[in-house]
Design a protein around this motif. Structure first.
Motif, mmCIF file in Angstrom:
data_model
loop_
_atom_site.group_PDB
_atom_site.id
_atom_site.type_symbol
_atom_site.label_atom_id
_atom_site.label_comp_id
_atom_site.label_asym_id
_atom_site.label_seq_id
_atom_site.Cartn_x
_atom_site.Cartn_y
_atom_site.Cartn_z
ATOM 1 N N PRO A 32 -11.579 12.598 -14.866
ATOM 2 C CA PRO A 32 -12.058 13.683 -15.734
ATOM 3 C C PRO A 32 -13.579 13.759 -15.856
ATOM 4 C CG PRO A 32 -11.309 11.833 -17.052
ATOM 5 C CD PRO A 32 -11.101 11.442 -15.614
ATOM 6 N N GLN A 33 -14.312 12.685 -15.479
ATOM 7 C CA GLN A 33 -15.750 12.684 -15.782
ATOM 8 C C GLN A 33 -16.513 13.641 -14.854
ATOM 9 O OE1 GLN A 33 -13.988 10.481 -14.325
ATOM 10 N NE2 GLN A 33 -15.096 9.014 -13.079
ATOM 11 N N PRO A 34 -17.514 14.331 -15.413
ATOM 12 C CA PRO A 34 -18.297 15.276 -14.607
ATOM 13 C C PRO A 34 -19.066 14.559 -13.500
ATOM 14 C CG PRO A 34 -18.795 15.478 -16.953
ATOM 15 C CD PRO A 34 -17.957 14.273 -16.796
ATOM 16 N N ARG A 35 -19.188 15.195 -12.369
ATOM 17 C CA ARG A 35 -19.956 14.636 -11.257
ATOM 18 C C ARG A 35 -21.010 15.650 -10.836
ATOM 19 N NH1 ARG A 35 -16.920 10.434 -8.720
ATOM 20 N NH2 ARG A 35 -14.843 10.361 -9.643
ATOM 21 N N THR A 36 -21.885 15.205 -9.987
ATOM 22 C CA THR A 36 -22.859 16.161 -9.438
ATOM 23 C C THR A 36 -23.067 15.853 -7.970
ATOM 24 O OG1 THR A 36 -24.634 14.683 -10.024
ATOM 25 C CG2 THR A 36 -24.219 16.527 -11.531
ATOM 26 N N PHE A 37 -23.575 16.839 -7.265
ATOM 27 C CA PHE A 37 -24.031 16.580 -5.901
ATOM 28 C C PHE A 37 -25.363 17.276 -5.754
ATOM 29 C CE2 PHE A 37 -21.267 20.325 -5.718
ATOM 30 C CZ PHE A 37 -22.042 21.237 -5.048
ATOM 31 N N PRO A 38 -26.187 16.810 -4.805
ATOM 32 C CA PRO A 38 -27.492 17.457 -4.652
ATOM 33 C C PRO A 38 -27.306 18.936 -4.312
ATOM 34 C CG PRO A 38 -27.033 15.931 -2.838
ATOM 35 C CD PRO A 38 -25.987 15.709 -3.853
ATOM 36 N N SER A 39 -27.838 19.799 -5.153
ATOM 37 C CA SER A 39 -27.661 21.232 -4.938
ATOM 38 C C SER A 39 -28.331 21.666 -3.639
ATOM 39 C CB SER A 39 -28.272 22.012 -6.097
ATOM 40 O OG SER A 39 -28.283 23.380 -5.787
ATOM 41 N N PHE A 40 -27.668 22.529 -2.903
ATOM 42 C CA PHE A 40 -28.311 23.029 -1.688
ATOM 43 C C PHE A 40 -28.616 24.514 -1.781
ATOM 44 C CE2 PHE A 40 -23.739 22.637 -0.969
ATOM 45 C CZ PHE A 40 -23.396 23.939 -0.685
ATOM 46 N N GLY B 239 -20.172 24.664 -8.120
ATOM 47 C CA GLY B 239 -20.547 23.260 -8.078
ATOM 48 C C GLY B 239 -22.060 23.099 -8.068
ATOM 49 N N ASN B 240 -22.720 23.968 -7.316
ATOM 50 C CA ASN B 240 -24.183 23.948 -7.272
ATOM 51 C C ASN B 240 -24.789 24.317 -8.607
ATOM 52 O OD1 ASN B 240 -25.591 23.544 -4.550
ATOM 53 N ND2 ASN B 240 -23.802 24.748 -4.005
ATOM 54 N N ILE B 241 -24.191 25.309 -9.258
ATOM 55 C CA ILE B 241 -24.833 25.875 -10.449
ATOM 56 C C ILE B 241 -24.462 25.118 -11.712
ATOM 57 C CG2 ILE B 241 -25.017 27.951 -11.865
ATOM 58 C CD1 ILE B 241 -24.661 29.568 -9.278
ATOM 59 N N VAL B 242 -23.170 24.851 -11.913
ATOM 60 C CA VAL B 242 -22.780 24.204 -13.176
ATOM 61 C C VAL B 242 -22.353 22.757 -13.011
ATOM 62 C CG1 VAL B 242 -22.040 26.419 -14.113
ATOM 63 C CG2 VAL B 242 -20.340 24.865 -13.164
ATOM 64 N N GLY B 243 -22.230 22.278 -11.774
ATOM 65 C CA GLY B 243 -21.816 20.890 -11.585
ATOM 66 C C GLY B 243 -20.325 20.772 -11.325
#
Ligand SMILES: Nc1ncnc2c1ncn2[C@@H]1O[C@H](COP(=O)(O)OP(=O)(O)OP(=O)(O)O)[C@@H](O)[C@H]1O
Ligand SMILES: [Mg+2]
Lengths: 290, 269
Positions: free
Chosen positions: A116-124, A208-212
């Motif tokens: 459930p935990q939020p993740r991120t990736f380097p936005s492209f 994913g890029n904008i809000v994670g």
């Protein structure tokens, strides 16, 4: 004025992502009359797949995007093959119920794999802010607009010009006649699901890029319903216009009136529009000639 | 009719709907290559069912061929899915036109070419179809749903031409059309047979009309053939003259039949 421009760009950017999610819904509805309640979860899957490709495998973003689209198409085809094809010929309502089940399954799978935990990736998508006149707008939402519009235009061309596109619209109009033309209904349905999953995945990638990367993406995906009801369940143009309207209303309401209302206003407008145009703004005209 | 080179051959075919309703009871017929064969019979005789048994469209209606042989070009085709049958060269123009209403005339024709392998030949065939039906050319970009009934029938035939089939199955192409249009449509059916060499199995209520273009005919009653012969023989036959040509009081009777028939159809749809 600056605030207006800012809200407009943000609203349109978000709206075009809604449109991408919604257009998949429209494709499935057009081809098979099935209301796909799992459309938002396909979006969610796209978001996690891109996270998986970029962070967990470490692919460059171009390859990651391609892989995500490919896997999404595979999921679309698999869903059609295993879950829906056995139901061809059964009442439509049973297919619709199945998509509700599918929605829970997809969500559970995402939860089981990624938690459930939020993740991120380097936005492209381009980051930072862009000055439009004297207004500051975020670059990622700004590029989402032409990107989504180009994709949707490509899709419109697909439906007008290609053999599969025309076959899909033919089935939507008259299944028996389509069958008599040698159009294979299972193949067209599989194409429809693949397209729906791919467009949703692209929407998911942008989100994913904008809000994670969070399970909330599925909530955002639920916005397809007001969008398609507003635009007309079977209209691609409607999905684009509906997406833009809902996105703009959300941001204008949030910016000018206050928080909280941005979630309500779109529905109020939706109800008003439906009172005037029950089939949505661009719903299919029923041709009556006797 | 016995000929060595029947393109299509049905032998003692039985069709069952919903596992209980027996509609074809041992039907046999032959369609020789290059000919037009008429299949006549009153409402409910099983004409449409026969065509669907051939084209594979029965399956979606819970119908099933339970016995007999259906051979096309020497091969058994019963059991193949509809799209494979189209690819083999059989194209059914279904009863009641069924154009794709929300596709343009042009797109309807492209849909007809769906199974074509020689995609390069499609533009030429479009020209050919517009040559047969200049009225369709004028309405190319228009939604097919807004065409008149006669134009829709032309479009249905045009769609079939686009598939370049060896055998066309035509189900009541005269249904609900004004006499002058019927003449035009039947003129074109004859031209398709002569100019394209397409073999045609023609189902009609209007026996006189059908026999005017056909070489040979079969008359069906409750799921089997009760009479067959060359078009002239059938045209001269007493029973056919009385029951199907209604020769004594032609005008009124056949007109009223058509009206009644159309009304019934509409309740069903
Ligand atoms: N899908 C179906 N399920 C059950 N019975 C059917 C079905 N389709 C046709 N029938 C029955 O089969 C019989 C033959 O029907 P069919 O449509 O083949 O007749 P037809 O000769 O084409 O008649 P018409 O001239 O009215 O078109 C009729 O009694 C009809 O009620
Ligand atoms: Mg019939």
């Amino acid at each position: 004025m600056d605030q207006f421009l800012q809200l407009t760009v943000a609203g349109l950017g978000t709206g075009m992502i809604y449109a991408l999610a919604a257009v998949g819904f429209v494709i499935i509805y057009k081809a098979s009359d099935v209301i796909n309640f799992a459309q938002g979860d396909l979006l969610l899957f796209g978001t996690y797949l891109i996270f998986f490709s970029l962070v967990q495998i470490g692919l460059p973003w171009t390859v990651g995007v391609l892989l995500t689209m490919l896997v999404a198409a595979g999921i679309g085809v698999a869903v059609e093959r295993t879950v829906l094809r056995p139901l061809i010929g059964e009442p439509i309502i049973s297919m619709i119920m199945v998509t509700i089940g599918l929605s829970s399954v997809l969500r559970a799978v995402v939860h089981a794999i990624w938690g459930p935990q939020p993740r991120t990736f380097p936005s492209f998508l381009p980051e930072g802010e862009v000055m439009l006149g004297s207004a500051v707008v975020s670059a990622d939402r700004l590029v989402a607009i032409p990107l989504a519009l180009a994709l949707l235009a490509g899709l419109a061309l697909f439906f007008r010009r290609t053999r599969s596109g025309i076959a899909m619209r033919a089935i939507a109009d008259d299944q028996q006649a389509a069958l008599s033309m040698g159009i294979s209904i299972p193949r067209v349905f599989a194409t429809a699901w693949a397209l729906a999953a791919v467009t949703a995945a692209i929407g998911g990638i942008m989100l994913g890029n904008i809000v994670g990367v969070t399970p909330n993406v599925a909530q955002i995906g639920l916005r397809v319903f007001p969008v398609v009801i507003l635009g007309g369940l079977d209209s691609i143009r409607g999905a684009v216009v509906g997406g833009a309207i809902i996105g703009l209303l959300e941001f204008y309401a949030g910016g000018y009136i206050g928080h909280g209302l941005n979630l309500i206003i779109p529905y109020v407008v939706l109800i008003i529009v439906l009172m005037v145009r029950p089939y949505g703004l661009f719903g299919k005209e029923i041709i009556e000639r006797v | 009719m016995s000929s060595v080179s029947a393109l299509l051959e049905l032998n003692s075919v039985e069709v069952l709907y919903d596992d209980v309703i027996l509609v074809l009871r041992g039907l046999s017929l032959e369609v020789p290559e290059g000919h037009i064969v008429a299949l006549l019979g009153s409402n409910g005789a099983g004409k449409t069912t026969t065509l669907k048994a051939i084209s594979g469209l029965l399956k979606v209606e819970d119908g099933e061929v339970t016995d007999g042989l259906i051979r096309f070009d020497g091969h058994e085709i019963h059991g193949l899915p509809a799209d494979r049958i189209v690819r083999r060269g059989i194209f059914q123009v279904v009863e009641g036109r069924h154009v794709f209403e929300h596709l343009t005339v042009h797109e309807n024709l492209l849909a007809g070419a769906h199974t074509r392998r020689d995609r390069g030949g499609v533009p030429d065939d479009l020209k050919r179809v517009y040559g047969y039906f200049p009225r369709l050319a004028e309405r190319k970009r228009q939604w097919a749903g807004y065409l008149s009934g006669g134009e829709q029938q032309m479009l249905a035939l045009g769609r079939a031409l686009m598939a370049r089939p060896r055998l066309m199955l035509l189900d009541e192409p005269s249904l609900g059309l004004a006499p002058i249009l019927v003449q035009e449509i039947f003129g074109i059916i004859r031209r398709i047979n002569e100019e394209e060499g397409t073999t045609i199995l023609l189902v009609e209520q209007n026996a006189r009309l059908a026999l005017s273009v056909a070489d040979y005919g079969y008359v069906m009653e409750s799921g089997r053939v009760v009479l067959e012969g060359s078009a002239e023989e059938l045209g001269d036959n007493e029973d056919v003259r009385e029951f199907y040509l209604g020769l004594s009081e032609i005008g009124r009777r056949s007109y009223r039949d058509v009206k009644h028939y159309r009304r019934r159809k509409r309740w069903l749809s």
